[in-house]
Design an enzyme around this catalytic site. Sequence first.
Site, PDB file in Angstrom:
ATOM      1  CG  HIS A 109     -82.827  23.342  98.881  1.00 40.50           C
ATOM      2  ND1 HIS A 109     -84.127  23.754  99.028  1.00 40.50           N
ATOM      3  CD2 HIS A 109     -82.138  24.439  98.466  1.00 40.50           C
ATOM      4  CE1 HIS A 109     -84.237  25.038  98.731  1.00 40.50           C
ATOM      5  NE2 HIS A 109     -83.050  25.476  98.382  1.00 40.50           N
ATOM      6  CD  GLU A 111     -86.535  21.304  98.946  1.00 40.77           C
ATOM      7  OE1 GLU A 111     -85.983  21.961  99.851  1.00 40.77           O
ATOM      8  OE2 GLU A 111     -86.454  21.613  97.755  1.00 40.77           O
TER       9      GLU A 111
HETATM   10  C1  8YV Z   1     -81.304  27.789 100.889  1.00 41.35           C
HETATM   11  C2  8YV Z   1     -82.010  28.861  98.809  1.00 41.35           C
HETATM   12  O1  8YV Z   1     -82.618  27.442 100.901  1.00 41.35           O
HETATM   13  O2  8YV Z   1     -81.183  31.030  99.019  1.00 41.35           O
HETATM   14  C3  8YV Z   1     -82.155  30.325  98.694  1.00 41.35           C
HETATM   15  O3  8YV Z   1     -83.249  30.753  98.258  1.00 41.35           O
HETATM   16  O4  8YV Z   1     -82.812  28.125  98.334  1.00 41.35           O
HETATM   17  C4  8YV Z   1     -80.848  28.238  99.507  1.00 41.35           C
HETATM   18  O5  8YV Z   1     -79.789  29.086  99.545  1.00 41.35           O
HETATM   19  C5  8YV Z   1     -81.225  28.842 101.901  1.00 41.35           C
HETATM   20  O6  8YV Z   1     -80.064  29.513 101.758  1.00 41.35           O
HETATM   21  C6  8YV Z   1     -81.309  28.190 103.310  1.00 41.35           C
HETATM   22  O7  8YV Z   1     -80.578  28.911 104.226  1.00 41.35           O
END
Ligand code: 8YV
Length: 324
Positions: free
Chosen positions: A285, A266
């Site tokens: 994402h 990503e």
């Molecule tokens: C975002 C996530 O990557 O909470 C997680 O594990 O994958 C997503 O919410 C994350 O919040 C980035 O700040």
Amino acid sequence: MKKHVVLYKKLSDALMQRLEEHAHVTLIEKLDDQGMQQLRAALPQAQGLLGASLKLDAALLDLAPQLEAVASVSVGVDNYDINYLSERKILLTNTPDVLTETTADTGFALILASARRVVELANLVRNGNWKKNIGPEHFGTDVHGKTLGIIGMGRIGEALAQRGHFGFGMPVIYHSNSPKPAVEARFNAQYRSLDELLQQADFVCLTLPLTPQTENLMGAEQFALMRPESIFINISRGKVVDEPALINALQQGQIRGAGLDVFVREPLEPTSPLLQLDNVVATPHMGSATFETREAMARCAVDNLLAALAGTRPANLVNPQALR
Ligand code: 8YV
């Protein structure tokens, strides 16, 4: 004596003010090359870290001899060497619960968008190609009443089941490391082996964490068990999927389509074969990415960090074995 906190994710003014009342704060605005240099220079003084989307490995942690706590603005903790953090008695916290509903909403957005070809048909209109009534060549497939298969029945899986059961009249089947009687009672959900779920579900949804046990869980063999009219949804982590196997299954028509919010690498490369397929809805994402939820996550991370630095047990402690 105020402790030193290094932030590698920007906070709202209100949360920044709250944190600065209790700690000296160094903000790393961006994790580009310059930002990483700034981070490495700040780590030796840091007792606390707060951020997300950074692989926090032993090499980086060794630059922080005074580190007491890491507060992740995420529910997923695959970016952290938990064993090493625990050996160093460094507390790791995350932000579950506050993002559950928003992430489940994203899951249903992908279910609906992929089943009804929303992106493809919206682009047909936008590109001026809507010349006549939509015909079979543009028909999608129904969601209501179809079988919703959930792999990983944690908080987000349960919220997805709630939406399917109450919102769309979908029979819910699930696979998890253990049966969930409460979920079965609430949503009339039925436990299935992974293979049975893949063979029976109209929508196969991944809602489990990335661990050594789940990496590449979905490979060629698993996609071959799915039915040609079934759709694959991933709102967990890209590395739970053998991406070349998914691409092949889509190209060969083994499955009808996919709704994907996460990828092995990503940001997803613009040249990815996934983006050449009309039956793939790919989002960046964005699972938890709403104003309300990201502020709630950041607030939760600040609360966790301040509790840890004050010597009290944080609400969302990932590694209790690190407690002194
Ligand atoms: C975002 C996530 O990557 O909470 C997680 O594990 O994958 C997503 O919410 C994350 O919040 C980035 O700040």
